[in-house]
Design a protein around this motif. Structure first.
Motif, short mmCIF file in Angstrom:
data_model
loop_
_atom_site.label_atom_id
_atom_site.label_comp_id
_atom_site.label_asym_id
_atom_site.label_seq_id
_atom_site.Cartn_x
_atom_site.Cartn_y
_atom_site.Cartn_z
N TRP A 142 3.14 13.02 -3.17
CA TRP A 142 4.61 12.56 -3.50
C TRP A 142 5.34 11.85 -2.30
CZ3 TRP A 142 9.15 15.02 -1.30
CH2 TRP A 142 10.45 14.43 -2.01
N ARG A 143 5.15 12.35 -1.21
CA ARG A 143 5.87 11.38 -0.17
C ARG A 143 5.00 9.99 0.11
NH1 ARG A 143 5.14 16.64 3.07
NH2 ARG A 143 7.44 17.48 2.90
N ALA A 144 3.59 9.79 -0.33
CA ALA A 144 2.97 8.50 -0.29
C ALA A 144 3.56 7.58 -1.26
CB ALA A 144 1.56 8.62 -0.36
N PHE A 188 7.17 2.22 -10.04
CA PHE A 188 7.21 1.47 -9.05
C PHE A 188 5.78 0.67 -8.90
CE2 PHE A 188 10.96 4.02 -7.88
CZ PHE A 188 11.85 3.09 -7.68
N ARG A 189 4.51 1.19 -8.52
CA ARG A 189 3.34 0.83 -8.32
C ARG A 189 2.88 -0.04 -9.82
NH1 ARG A 189 -0.24 4.38 -4.74
NH2 ARG A 189 -1.55 2.34 -4.45
N GLY A 196 7.08 6.54 -0.68
CA GLY A 196 6.91 5.55 0.59
C GLY A 196 6.60 4.03 -0.02
N HIS A 197 5.54 4.06 -1.14
CA HIS A 197 5.40 2.91 -1.80
C HIS A 197 6.47 2.38 -2.55
CE1 HIS A 197 0.98 2.78 -0.88
NE2 HIS A 197 0.79 3.99 -1.42
N ALA A 217 3.10 -4.08 -10.74
CA ALA A 217 2.12 -4.63 -11.63
C ALA A 217 0.57 -4.20 -11.27
CB ALA A 217 2.00 -6.06 -11.61
N GLU A 218 0.50 -3.08 -10.71
CA GLU A 218 -0.47 -2.43 -10.45
C GLU A 218 -1.08 -1.71 -11.57
OE1 GLU A 218 -1.24 -0.51 -6.54
OE2 GLU A 218 0.97 -1.36 -5.95
N HIS A 219 -1.37 -2.34 -12.68
CA HIS A 219 -1.72 -1.81 -14.14
C HIS A 219 -2.77 -0.82 -14.16
CE1 HIS A 219 1.49 -4.50 -15.19
NE2 HIS A 219 0.94 -5.75 -15.01
#
Length: 169
Positions: free
Chosen positions: A106-108, A68-69, A111-112, A74-76
């Protein structure tokens, strides 16, 4: 740990179904871990494997972040959760891991992931996955995540049963 699992709808549009099934599997992992001590969460499966419920939680934090991130958002350059050197196996090293940190991470990441998915205009959103050199759609990522959780929840079934005999969660 608050673990509640909501059954996915049997009739809904595609995006609602994907979200609901992914959340169902996320909740299943949490339920598999609910009520266990830190020591029980660290119990490995069968030697020489180091797979434990805690390792699965750490691994899934890594997987949520990666897809996801790092890929869709695109948070490469974002490092892995448990390794600055892109060692994906580090998530399975739980000897010194803090259970509270693992669940918080994991929860963070969940959430993201939810925010990124919700902000995407369409399941047709396409992003490039650099490690494999492939393009993937949001639809593919969500299906892949459902598969990833389902497979690891099968592992969690066996782990939990071997710890305290609990089945059917």
């Amino acid at each position: 740990m608050t673990a509640e699992r909501i059954s996915p709808p049997t009739v809904a549009d595609e995006r609602t179904m994907l979200r609901a099934h992914l959340d169902f599997h996320r909740q299943t992992l949490e339920l598999k871990c609910a009520g266990l001590s830190d020591a029980q969460l660290r119990i490995p499966s069968v030697a020489p494997s180091t797979l434990s419920l805690l390792a699965l939680v750490r691994h899934m934090a890594e997987v949520e972040r990666a897809w996801f991130r790092r890929v869709l958002h695109a948070e490469h350059d974002l490092p892995l959760v448990w390794s600055d050197t892109f060692d994906f196996q580090a998530a399975y090293e739980t000897a010194d891991a803090k259970v509270s940190e693992a669940f918080a991470a994991w929860r963070a990441e969940v959430g993201h992931a939810r925010r990124i998915e919700s902000a995407a205009g369409s399941l047709e959103l396409v992003a490039h996955e650099h490690r494999r050199g492939i393009d993937v759609s949001l639809r593919w990522v969500m299906l892949h995540m459902i598969h990833e959780y389902a497979r690891h929840n099968g592992h969690a079934d066996f782990l939990r049963e071997s710890i305290d005999g609990t089945t059917g969660v």
